[in-house]
Scaffold this active site. Structure first.
Site, short mmCIF file in Angstrom:
data_model
loop_
_atom_site.label_atom_id
_atom_site.label_comp_id
_atom_site.label_asym_id
_atom_site.label_seq_id
_atom_site.Cartn_x
_atom_site.Cartn_y
_atom_site.Cartn_z
CE LYS A 79 -4.29 -1.83 1.68
NZ LYS A 79 -5.31 -1.90 2.71
CE LYS A 92 -6.02 -10.13 -1.31
NZ LYS A 92 -6.03 -9.60 0.05
CE LYS A 123 -13.83 -7.67 2.09
NZ LYS A 123 -12.56 -7.42 2.80
P1 TYM Z 1 -10.21 -9.25 4.61
O1 TYM Z 1 -11.46 -8.51 4.91
O2 TYM Z 1 -9.28 -8.70 3.59
O3 TYM Z 1 -10.56 -10.72 4.19
C1 TYM Z 1 -11.43 -11.53 4.96
C2 TYM Z 1 -10.98 -12.97 4.92
O4 TYM Z 1 -11.00 -13.45 3.57
C3 TYM Z 1 -9.73 -13.98 3.22
N1 TYM Z 1 -9.47 -13.68 1.81
C4 TYM Z 1 -9.17 -14.59 0.89
N2 TYM Z 1 -9.01 -15.92 0.97
C5 TYM Z 1 -8.70 -16.58 -0.17
N3 TYM Z 1 -8.52 -15.97 -1.36
C6 TYM Z 1 -8.66 -14.64 -1.49
N4 TYM Z 1 -8.51 -14.03 -2.67
C7 TYM Z 1 -9.00 -13.89 -0.33
N5 TYM Z 1 -9.22 -12.57 -0.09
C8 TYM Z 1 -9.50 -12.47 1.22
C9 TYM Z 1 -8.75 -13.25 4.13
O5 TYM Z 1 -7.54 -13.96 4.27
C10 TYM Z 1 -9.54 -13.16 5.41
O6 TYM Z 1 -9.44 -14.36 6.14
N6 TYM Z 1 -7.22 -8.10 8.47
C11 TYM Z 1 -8.30 -8.95 8.03
C12 TYM Z 1 -9.52 -8.83 8.89
C13 TYM Z 1 -9.30 -8.98 10.36
C14 TYM Z 1 -9.16 -10.19 11.06
C15 TYM Z 1 -9.07 -9.83 12.43
C16 TYM Z 1 -9.13 -11.53 10.67
C17 TYM Z 1 -9.27 -7.96 11.26
N7 TYM Z 1 -9.15 -8.47 12.50
C18 TYM Z 1 -8.92 -10.79 13.42
C19 TYM Z 1 -8.96 -12.49 11.68
C20 TYM Z 1 -8.87 -12.11 13.03
C21 TYM Z 1 -8.68 -8.58 6.62
O7 TYM Z 1 -8.44 -7.50 6.18
O8 TYM Z 1 -9.41 -9.54 5.97
#
Ligand code: TYM
Length: 328
Positions: A112, A195, A198
């Protein structure tokens, strides 16, 4: 005693097939074996500019998807991160114990910073993994089911917890990332070296959970594939490999069973069959999602009771930490 699980998704865009396969669908399948906490991490989403109305809408939209996918409030605590103030308070204390150098090594931050410019991105973007550590540690979680992209953040959480425990005595459970063998890294259909995300610039690369069937089919049929024709997992052919990976995650077939299934078939056959499969998987999810969105009062009620349950646990950890640090 059952092990405790925590995970969350950011309401920073529409949920994608990657979020579903890498996270949500696995949470549902794990639900019976653990004590579960699943949140919608709105405080993480505001590290980047968000429209307030749209943010509120997305939070409920994701909550509706949690329930639609099969998370059950009798077995899982479902809540909104910002409703539990203790996350932010613990986050501050952990900030004061985390070296900048650890955060500078985070690949998401480096990406980023490279794209947005270090001078312009928010401190929140830099600091976000510490808030994530607070989300996890405050519930004394053992396991964190996430996609592969979050592995480094869970490692950092472990480092922060170990450092705190060494200094102040046993306080936090040391969590582990729990990453699936398949579906942990779903790639963009338009650029399979990136990847599926969103916030992707190319919407053709991302299948969102609300995409109607014709759009899903169009995106999959147009997915970028490589030269070659044989359908097999091959790191030098990321396009077809990604399609097969989605197929094998959704069907539960192993990679070699998936290759056997498509033996003698070309890329077009893979795409046609995968489109049918994804459409069939999304149909019940979308139907149930509409049902929950149609009754927002009931949804808000569930979220409120989730917050109450989460607060009780979170406050206990926070109090212990505050006493150890000397701010209580
Ligand atoms: P986020 O919102 O980017 O994604 C949510 C979850 O989806 C998984 N993910 C994917 N898995 C496989 N292929 C993909 N292309 C893909 N894109 C996203 C992510 O690995 C995630 O599990 N920082 C985290 C959110 C968070 C969190 C936490 C997670 C905040 N606090 C505490 C676990 C525990 C995030 O931005 O996920």
């Amino acid at each position: 005693m059952q092990k405790r699980v925590i995970s969350g998704i950011q309401p920073s865009g529409e949920l994608t097939l990657g979020n579903y396969l890498g996270a949500l669908r696995r949470w549902v399948s794990m639900q019976d074996h653990y004590e579960n906490y699943f949140c919608i991490v709105d405080l993480h989403a505001i590290t980047e500019p968000q429209d307030p109305q749209e943010l509120r809408r997305r939070v409920r939209d994701i909550a509706a998807f949690y329930l639609a996918a099969g998370l059950d409030t009798r077995r899982s605590v479902i809540f909104i991160q910002s409703h539990i103030r203790a996350h932010s308070e613990l986050g501050w204390i952990l900030n004061c114990m985390t070296p900048m150098g650890w955060l500078e090594r985070m690949t998401q931050f480096k990406d980023k910073a490279a794209k947005g410019g270090r001078e312009r991105i928010s401190v929140g973007v830099f600091d976000y993994p510490v808030l994530m550590a607070a989300d996890i540690l405050i519930y004394q979680a053992h396991l964190v089911p996430v996609g592969d992209d979050q592995r480094q953040h869970v490692e950092l959480t472990r480092d922060i917890a170990i450092r705190f425990n060494n200094r102040f005595g046993e306080t936090f459970t040391i969590p582990e990332a729990f990453i699936g063998d398949t579906g942990a890294r779903i790639m963009s259909l338009a650029d399979p070296t990136q990847k599926m995300s969103k916030s992707t610039e190319d919407p053709n690369g991302t299948i969102t959970l609300l995409d109607p069937p014709d759009l899903v089919r169009r995106k999959i049929m147009r997915a970028k594939t490589d030269s070659g024709s044989e359908a097999c997992f091959d790191p030098t052919r990321p396009g077809i490999t990604n399609l097969l990976e989605i197929y094998s995650t959704l069907t539960g077939l192993s990679r070699s069973q998936t290759e056997d299934h498509f033996a003698g078939h070309g890329y077009g056959d893979v795409k046609r069959e995968l489109a049918d499969l994804v459409i069939a998987a999304l149909e019940p999810l979308q139907r149930e999602h509409h049902r929950y969105i149609d009754d927002l009062a009931a949804l808000d009620h569930e979220l409120q009771s989730g917050s109450d349950r989460a607060t009780a646990i979170a406050e206990r950890t926070l109090r212990d930490v505050q006493e150890k640090v000397g701010v209580r």
